[in-house]
Design a protein around this motif. Structure first.
Motif, PDB file in Angstrom:
ATOM      1  N   ILE A 127     -31.182  -7.357  14.667  1.00  0.00           N
ATOM      2  CA  ILE A 127     -31.529  -8.756  14.393  1.00  0.00           C
ATOM      3  C   ILE A 127     -32.789  -8.757  13.539  1.00  0.00           C
ATOM      4  N   ALA A 128     -32.644  -9.223  12.274  1.00  0.00           N
ATOM      5  CA  ALA A 128     -33.783  -9.314  11.363  1.00  0.00           C
ATOM      6  C   ALA A 128     -34.604 -10.553  11.712  1.00  0.00           C
ATOM      7  N   GLN A 129     -35.929 -10.378  11.751  1.00  0.00           N
ATOM      8  CA  GLN A 129     -36.806 -11.486  12.141  1.00  0.00           C
ATOM      9  C   GLN A 129     -37.992 -11.537  11.179  1.00  0.00           C
ATOM     10  N   ASN A 130     -38.385 -12.744  10.787  1.00  0.00           N
ATOM     11  CA  ASN A 130     -39.560 -12.840   9.902  1.00  0.00           C
ATOM     12  C   ASN A 130     -40.602 -13.833  10.413  1.00  0.00           C
ATOM     13  N   GLY A 131     -40.526 -14.171  11.679  1.00  0.00           N
ATOM     14  CA  GLY A 131     -41.524 -15.064  12.255  1.00  0.00           C
ATOM     15  C   GLY A 131     -41.063 -16.500  12.352  1.00  0.00           C
ATOM     16  N   THR A 132     -40.234 -16.928  11.396  1.00  0.00           N
ATOM     17  CA  THR A 132     -39.744 -18.308  11.442  1.00  0.00           C
ATOM     18  C   THR A 132     -38.231 -18.372  11.558  1.00  0.00           C
ATOM     19  N   ALA A 133     -37.547 -17.301  11.194  1.00  0.00           N
ATOM     20  CA  ALA A 133     -36.087 -17.309  11.239  1.00  0.00           C
ATOM     21  C   ALA A 133     -35.600 -15.928  11.616  1.00  0.00           C
ATOM     22  N   GLN A 134     -34.339 -15.832  11.966  1.00  0.00           N
ATOM     23  CA  GLN A 134     -33.757 -14.522  12.240  1.00  0.00           C
ATOM     24  C   GLN A 134     -32.276 -14.555  11.906  1.00  0.00           C
ATOM     25  N   VAL A 135     -31.728 -13.383  11.620  1.00  0.00           N
ATOM     26  CA  VAL A 135     -30.313 -13.266  11.296  1.00  0.00           C
ATOM     27  C   VAL A 135     -29.824 -11.936  11.857  1.00  0.00           C
ATOM     28  N   SER A 136     -28.635 -11.963  12.468  1.00  0.00           N
ATOM     29  CA  SER A 136     -28.129 -10.786  13.183  1.00  0.00           C
ATOM     30  C   SER A 136     -26.998 -10.115  12.430  1.00  0.00           C
ATOM     31  N   SER A 137     -26.914  -8.813  12.592  1.00  0.00           N
ATOM     32  CA  SER A 137     -25.745  -8.075  12.097  1.00  0.00           C
ATOM     33  C   SER A 137     -24.567  -8.322  13.031  1.00  0.00           C
ATOM     34  N   ASP A 138     -23.366  -7.892  12.600  1.00  0.00           N
ATOM     35  CA  ASP A 138     -22.241  -7.813  13.515  1.00  0.00           C
ATOM     36  C   ASP A 138     -22.499  -6.681  14.510  1.00  0.00           C
ATOM     37  N   LEU A 139     -21.702  -6.659  15.577  1.00  0.00           N
ATOM     38  CA  LEU A 139     -21.777  -5.548  16.524  1.00  0.00           C
ATOM     39  C   LEU A 139     -21.058  -4.335  15.956  1.00  0.00           C
ATOM     40  N   ALA A 140     -21.617  -3.155  16.191  1.00  0.00           N
ATOM     41  CA  ALA A 140     -20.988  -1.894  15.791  1.00  0.00           C
ATOM     42  C   ALA A 140     -20.799  -1.045  17.040  1.00  0.00           C
ATOM     43  N   GLN A 141     -19.590  -0.543  17.251  1.00  0.00           N
ATOM     44  CA  GLN A 141     -19.331   0.280  18.428  1.00  0.00           C
ATOM     45  C   GLN A 141     -19.737   1.731  18.176  1.00  0.00           C
ATOM     46  N   PHE A 142     -20.206   2.365  19.247  1.00  0.00           N
ATOM     47  CA  PHE A 142     -20.559   3.792  19.162  1.00  0.00           C
ATOM     48  C   PHE A 142     -20.390   4.380  20.549  1.00  0.00           C
ATOM     49  N   ARG A 143     -20.484   5.694  20.657  1.00  0.00           N
ATOM     50  CA  ARG A 143     -20.379   6.355  21.950  1.00  0.00           C
ATOM     51  C   ARG A 143     -21.554   7.292  22.144  1.00  0.00           C
ATOM     52  N   MET A 144     -22.062   7.309  23.376  1.00  0.00           N
ATOM     53  CA  MET A 144     -23.083   8.282  23.755  1.00  0.00           C
ATOM     54  C   MET A 144     -22.392   9.612  24.077  1.00  0.00           C
ATOM     55  N   PRO A 145     -23.149  10.718  24.215  1.00  0.00           N
ATOM     56  CA  PRO A 145     -22.537  11.963  24.674  1.00  0.00           C
ATOM     57  C   PRO A 145     -21.846  11.736  26.017  1.00  0.00           C
ATOM     58  N   SER A 146     -20.786  12.494  26.267  1.00  0.00           N
ATOM     59  CA  SER A 146     -20.049  12.340  27.517  1.00  0.00           C
ATOM     60  C   SER A 146     -20.906  12.793  28.698  1.00  0.00           C
ATOM     61  N   VAL A 147     -20.656  12.194  29.865  1.00  0.00           N
ATOM     62  CA  VAL A 147     -21.312  12.654  31.083  1.00  0.00           C
ATOM     63  C   VAL A 147     -20.714  14.007  31.466  1.00  0.00           C
ATOM     64  N   ALA A 148     -21.579  14.944  31.848  1.00  0.00           N
ATOM     65  CA  ALA A 148     -21.100  16.270  32.263  1.00  0.00           C
ATOM     66  C   ALA A 148     -20.628  16.182  33.712  1.00  0.00           C
ATOM     67  N   CYS A 149     -19.339  16.042  33.911  1.00  0.00           N
ATOM     68  CA  CYS A 149     -18.777  15.844  35.255  1.00  0.00           C
ATOM     69  C   CYS A 149     -18.130  17.131  35.739  1.00  0.00           C
ATOM     70  N   GLU A 150     -18.550  17.601  36.921  1.00  0.00           N
ATOM     71  CA  GLU A 150     -17.895  18.758  37.506  1.00  0.00           C
ATOM     72  C   GLU A 150     -16.703  18.281  38.353  1.00  0.00           C
TER      73      GLU A 150
END
Ligand SMILES: [Ca+2]
Ligand SMILES: [Ca+2]
Length: 315
Positions: A127-150
């Motif tokens: 979200i870009a902000q300049n003190g008086t206004a703001q404008v947001s990007s779209d959402l972008a999906q991503f993945r974190m590293p997998s959980v190490a499950c035994e």
């Protein structure tokens, strides 16, 4: 001083760049940038909203402290404002991590040094902000590293990662061995000084347990906490790495379901779906009784943790 590009195709472009240069030339040292990101357009060609550059399209990052890079929006370039990066759940859009940085040159990057939780379906936006206004990007999906499950095994807690037991001089806790929260529930004895088999957390205390296997979000409850002597409430957080970040599942949940034939130990169940967590290996079990130390009257104040189990392994 900002350097003007020399490959401008027309006089008009030069004037646009000069105008842009006047607007941004004196903003001081550059903000964070990512040298590996795609070549950004000149600031005069920036779009009306920020555009996520990386990670995008469900890409999996390789670190627990990932860097997010966005193409700046027109009017929010270097020296003109800041960018708030928000990591949110794909389900409800709940913010799980965030960071605000000053605008870079054409692109802005932020490294989430405090970490982003594994085991969740996440997306991000800037979200870009300049003190008086703001404008947001779209959402972008991503993945974190997998959980190490035994492998699942019997589902009981296997080792203690860390423990915090506040010292209460009014009435010191004598049930202070964190290993008593490992393995199957086994508390017994009689009070106030002759119980065995549980860990008293005291006001605001907690223990982090490594289950080695992972609890996964199946329909209904996924995790059972066994709590001894009464029905003191418990707060549960879960994580995919031993030191967090941990995600709250449920706060101050009364822990008093009875086990037929057992006079000491009771339990309470937790559902990972409340936290929008798909899988978790480390459980942070926190006192939910909040009984103040100055009023302590027993050596077992706070929730008394006997055991913790992944429910999929058995009731
Ligand atoms: Ca569930
Ligand atoms: Ca125990």
């Amino acid at each position: 001083m900002r350097r003007l590009r020399v490959d401008s195709p027309s006089i008009r472009s030069v004037f646009l760049l000069l105008a842009a240069g006047l607007a941004v030339c004196c903003g001081g040292g550059g903000g964070p940038t990512n040298p590996s990101s795609p070549s950004p357009p000149p600031s005069g060609n920036l779009g009306p909203t920020p555009v996520p550059l990386s990670p995008i399209n469900g890409a999996q990052v390789t670190t627990d402290t990932p860097t997010f890079t966005v193409q700046n929006a027109q009017g929010y370039d270097h020296g003109q404002g800041q960018y708030r990066f928000e990591i949110v759940t794909q389900g409800s859009g709940t913010v799980v991590a965030s960071l605000t940085v000053t605008s870079g040159n054409s692109t802005t990057a932020a490294t989430l040094a405090a970490g982003v939780p594994r085991g969740m379906n996440l997306a991000w936006r800037a979200i870009a902000q300049n003190g008086t206004a703001q404008v947001s990007s779209d959402l972008a999906q991503f993945r974190m590293p997998s959980v190490a499950c035994e492998p699942l095994g019997d589902g009981w807690a296997k080792s203690v990662v860390s423990v915090l037991l506040p010292f209460c001089p009014q009435f010191p806790n004598i049930y202070n061995n964190p290993s008593d929260a490992l393995g199957p529930y086994d508390a017994g004895g009689f009070g106030p000084n002759n119980y065995f088999g549980f860990l008293s957390l005291g006001d605001t205390g907690h223990v982090v347990l490594d289950m080695q296997a992972c609890a996964v979000d199946a329909p209904g409850n996924d995790i059972r906490v066994f709590q001894a002597v009464g029905s003191e409430p418990v707060t549960l957080y879960v994580g995919g790495t031993p030191n967090g970040p941990f995600v709250l599942v449920e706060r101050d949940k009364r822990c008093g379901e009875r086990i037929p034939g057992n006079q000491t130990t009771r339990y309470c169940d937790f559902d990972l779906s409340l936290a929008e967590v798909q899988e978790a290996r480390y459980f942070k079990v926190e006192d939910g009784e909040h009984f103040p130390c100055p009023q302590a009257g027993t050596p077992s104040e706070g929730a008394d943790i006997d055991a913790v189990r992944i429910l999929r392994a058995g009731p």
